[in-house]
Design an enzyme around this catalytic site. Structure first.
Site, mmCIF file in Angstrom:
data_model
loop_
_atom_site.group_PDB
_atom_site.id
_atom_site.type_symbol
_atom_site.label_atom_id
_atom_site.label_comp_id
_atom_site.label_asym_id
_atom_site.label_seq_id
_atom_site.Cartn_x
_atom_site.Cartn_y
_atom_site.Cartn_z
ATOM 1 N N TYR A 97 30.565 34.198 4.900
ATOM 2 C CA TYR A 97 30.961 35.588 5.159
ATOM 3 C C TYR A 97 30.652 35.969 6.613
ATOM 4 C CZ TYR A 97 31.502 40.625 4.426
ATOM 5 O OH TYR A 97 31.899 41.941 4.507
ATOM 6 N N SER A 126 32.001 43.551 10.079
ATOM 7 C CA SER A 126 30.784 43.805 9.306
ATOM 8 C C SER A 126 29.592 43.559 10.225
ATOM 9 C CB SER A 126 30.710 42.846 8.115
ATOM 10 O OG SER A 126 29.421 42.866 7.541
#
Ligand SMILES: NC(=O)c1ccc[n+]([C@@H]2O[C@H](COP(=O)([O-])OP(=O)(O)OC[C@H]3O[C@@H](n4cnc5c(N)ncnc54)[C@H](O)[C@@H]3O)[C@@H](O)[C@H]2O)c1
Length: 243
Positions: free
Chosen positions: A143, A130
């Site tokens: 995250y 990501s």
């Protein structure tokens, strides 16, 4: 891709499902690996010849059991992942550990189990990272940490196995999937449209990515055209990380 065998974790939804569709359309034999049995089976009915593997990637014994029954594999897409909103002080240890269990430990367990098959086929690994592994994203402490680990694991694999296989990592910006919908529902139920507009604007092109756009990058990375691409970290983020 004719006849090449591909396994996609988290293949039942979002980017994983789009990847299953793209690889299947290119002629690969696809295994949809997911904990979501209904979603995986629904997709398998759409993709003729695709198989379903109900698998929790965090379960070491289950991963070993599943891979002992797979005869050959050319492509592994480590896509299954979960999110969490919160800065460092709002992050509970249990949530931090849960995120690492799925996004990092799961990627490790599946990759390790698939390694003999991938070495035998001189295969290709595509990890879904990501932009959160490359730049800080507000309120995404855990995250970001897991996605940084995904990038690091990809590069490390490419260094240990430079001629034996290829390992690459895709870093998407925000992509329009159930993952984003679940986030809007959980954290912004009463202001979904406002927050959706903010998510669009976070990316200079002014919109979210589409799952198919990420899937096409996976397809490229697995293809013979990408033989020279290994250990790479590719952003696909509408310009987010350019600035
Ligand atoms: N959607 C985005 O904006 C975005 C952006 C960048 C990166 N990503 C990454 O892309 C990947 C896919 O995201 P998505 O948006 O398609 O999500 P999604 O929620 O639509 O799909 C994720 C899939 O993973 C499966 N899964 C979750 N835990 C699992 C486990 N323990 N074992 C097996 N399967 C499991 C879920 O059942 C689901 O089918 C994730 O790694 C995510 O972090 C998403």
């Amino acid at each position: 891709m004719d006849g090449r065998k591909a396994l996609i974790t988290g293949g039942a939804s979002g980017i994983g499902a789009a990847t299953c569709r793209a690889l299947h359309a290119a002629g690969a034999q696809v295994t949809i690996a997911d904990i979501d049995q209904r979603g995986a089976e629904a997709l398998s009915r759409e993709l003729q010849g695709a198989s379903v593997l109900i698998l929790d990637i965090t379960d070491e014994a289950a991963v070993a059991y599943a891979f002992a029954r797979i005869a050959a594999l050319d492509i592994l897409v480590n896509n299954a992942g979960i999110g969490l909103v919160g800065g460092v002080v709002e992050t509970a240890l249990a949530d931090f550990e849960r995120l690492f269990r799925v996004n990092v430990q799961g990627m490790f367990l599946v990759t390790r189990a698939a390694m003999p098959l991938l070495l035998a086929s001189r295969g290709s690994i595509v990890n879904i990272g990501s932009v959160a592994g490359l730049v800080g994203v507000k309120k995404r402490f855990a995250y970001c940490a897991t996605k940084g680990a995904a990038i690091a694991m990809t590069r490390q694999l490419a260094v240990d196995y430079p001629t034996e296989l290829r390992a690459n990592c895709i870093c998407p910006g925000t992509v329009d999937t159930p993952f984003v919908e679940a986030y809007l529902e959980k954290y912004h139920r009463h202001e979904k449209e406002k927050v959706r507009a903010e998510l669009n604007q976070r990316q200079p092109v002014g919109r979210l990515g589409r799952p198919e756009e990420i899937a096409n990058m996976v397809l490229y990375l697995c293809s013979p055209e990408a033989e020279f691409v290994s250990g790479s970290v590719l952003t696909i983020d509408g310009g987010w990380t350019a600035g």
